[in-house]
Design a protein around this motif. Structure first.
Motif, PDB file in Angstrom:
ATOM      1  N   ILE A 166       0.844  -1.201   0.000  1.00  0.00           N
ATOM      2  CA  ILE A 166       0.000   0.000   0.000  1.00  0.00           C
ATOM      3  C   ILE A 166       0.877   1.248   0.000  1.00  0.00           C
ATOM      4  O   ILE A 166       0.665   2.174  -0.798  1.00  0.00           O
ATOM      5  N   LEU A 167       1.868   1.282   0.882  1.00  0.00           N
ATOM      6  CA  LEU A 167       2.753   2.450   0.953  1.00  0.00           C
ATOM      7  C   LEU A 167       3.548   2.634  -0.335  1.00  0.00           C
ATOM      8  O   LEU A 167       3.694   3.758  -0.833  1.00  0.00           O
ATOM      9  N   LEU A 168       4.066   1.540  -0.882  1.00  0.00           N
ATOM     10  CA  LEU A 168       4.835   1.642  -2.133  1.00  0.00           C
ATOM     11  C   LEU A 168       3.952   2.127  -3.277  1.00  0.00           C
ATOM     12  O   LEU A 168       4.378   2.961  -4.083  1.00  0.00           O
ATOM     13  N   ASN A 169       2.724   1.615  -3.338  1.00  0.00           N
ATOM     14  CA  ASN A 169       1.802   2.048  -4.398  1.00  0.00           C
ATOM     15  C   ASN A 169       1.366   3.495  -4.229  1.00  0.00           C
ATOM     16  O   ASN A 169       0.940   4.129  -5.199  1.00  0.00           O
ATOM     17  N   GLN A 170       1.469   4.034  -3.017  1.00  0.00           N
ATOM     18  CA  GLN A 170       1.157   5.445  -2.775  1.00  0.00           C
ATOM     19  C   GLN A 170       2.349   6.350  -3.119  1.00  0.00           C
ATOM     20  O   GLN A 170       2.274   7.557  -2.970  1.00  0.00           O
ATOM     21  N   GLY A 171       3.472   5.725  -3.547  1.00  0.00           N
ATOM     22  CA  GLY A 171       4.628   6.491  -3.990  1.00  0.00           C
ATOM     23  C   GLY A 171       5.673   6.764  -2.924  1.00  0.00           C
ATOM     24  O   GLY A 171       6.603   7.533  -3.169  1.00  0.00           O
TER      25      GLY A 171
ATOM     26  N   TRP B  32      12.583   2.450   1.418  1.00  0.00           N
ATOM     27  CA  TRP B  32      13.123   2.312   2.778  1.00  0.00           C
ATOM     28  C   TRP B  32      12.170   2.875   3.824  1.00  0.00           C
ATOM     29  O   TRP B  32      12.014   2.301   4.901  1.00  0.00           O
ATOM     30  N   ILE B  33      11.513   3.981   3.505  1.00  0.00           N
ATOM     31  CA  ILE B  33      10.527   4.552   4.424  1.00  0.00           C
ATOM     32  C   ILE B  33       9.330   3.615   4.539  1.00  0.00           C
ATOM     33  O   ILE B  33       8.807   3.381   5.635  1.00  0.00           O
ATOM     34  N   SER B  34       8.901   3.059   3.426  1.00  0.00           N
ATOM     35  CA  SER B  34       7.778   2.119   3.433  1.00  0.00           C
ATOM     36  C   SER B  34       8.118   0.877   4.245  1.00  0.00           C
ATOM     37  O   SER B  34       7.300   0.408   5.047  1.00  0.00           O
ATOM     38  N   LEU B  35       9.319   0.349   4.030  1.00  0.00           N
ATOM     39  CA  LEU B  35       9.735  -0.845   4.762  1.00  0.00           C
ATOM     40  C   LEU B  35       9.837  -0.555   6.254  1.00  0.00           C
ATOM     41  O   LEU B  35       9.328  -1.321   7.088  1.00  0.00           O
TER      42      LEU B  35
END
Length: 116
Positions: free
Chosen positions: A79-84, A88-91
């Motif tokens: 979800i976070l990666l698809n939001q752009g 590293w922040i998403s992980l």
């Protein structure tokens, strides 16, 4: 010492294989990674070391309960990666969420009287 080196080598080969397969096909890599290789190997090594089926059963039960909070990582990361968001922040965010879910699960299990 050879036994520990063998266990480590087998485990590392399976983890690296999953990553290499994912380079070629994310679906196939996902299949390999979704197989609870670590859990199965841990149960095998645990049984070989202890020959205690009751403790292996309790270990498997603990794994079952702790799968639930780990799912938060696999839900939040894409979800976070698809939001752009940056990888590293998403992980990091997904890992923090997952650890929070683990703490919540420990709390729930403790209040439910689960003791291992």
């Amino acid at each position: 010492m050879f036994y520990y080196a063998l266990k480590t080598t087998i485990t590392l080969i399976l983890i690296v294989a999953a990553a290499e397969i994912a380079k070629r096909s994310t679906l196939m890599g996902g299949i390999v990674a979704s197989i609870p290789i670590v859990s199965v190997l841990a149960m095998v090594w645990f049984y070989v070391d202890t020959q205690d089926t009751e403790r292996v059963a309790m270990f498997a039960k603990s794994i079952l309960w702790l799968i639930l909070p780990s799912l938060s990582l696999f839900i939040s990361l894409p979800i976070l990666l698809n939001q752009g968001f940056n990888f590293w922040i998403s992980l990091a965010s997904s890992l923090i969420l997952m650890f929070g879910c683990y703490l919540g699960m420990f709390y729930v299990l403790g209040h439910a009287g689960y003791d291992s």
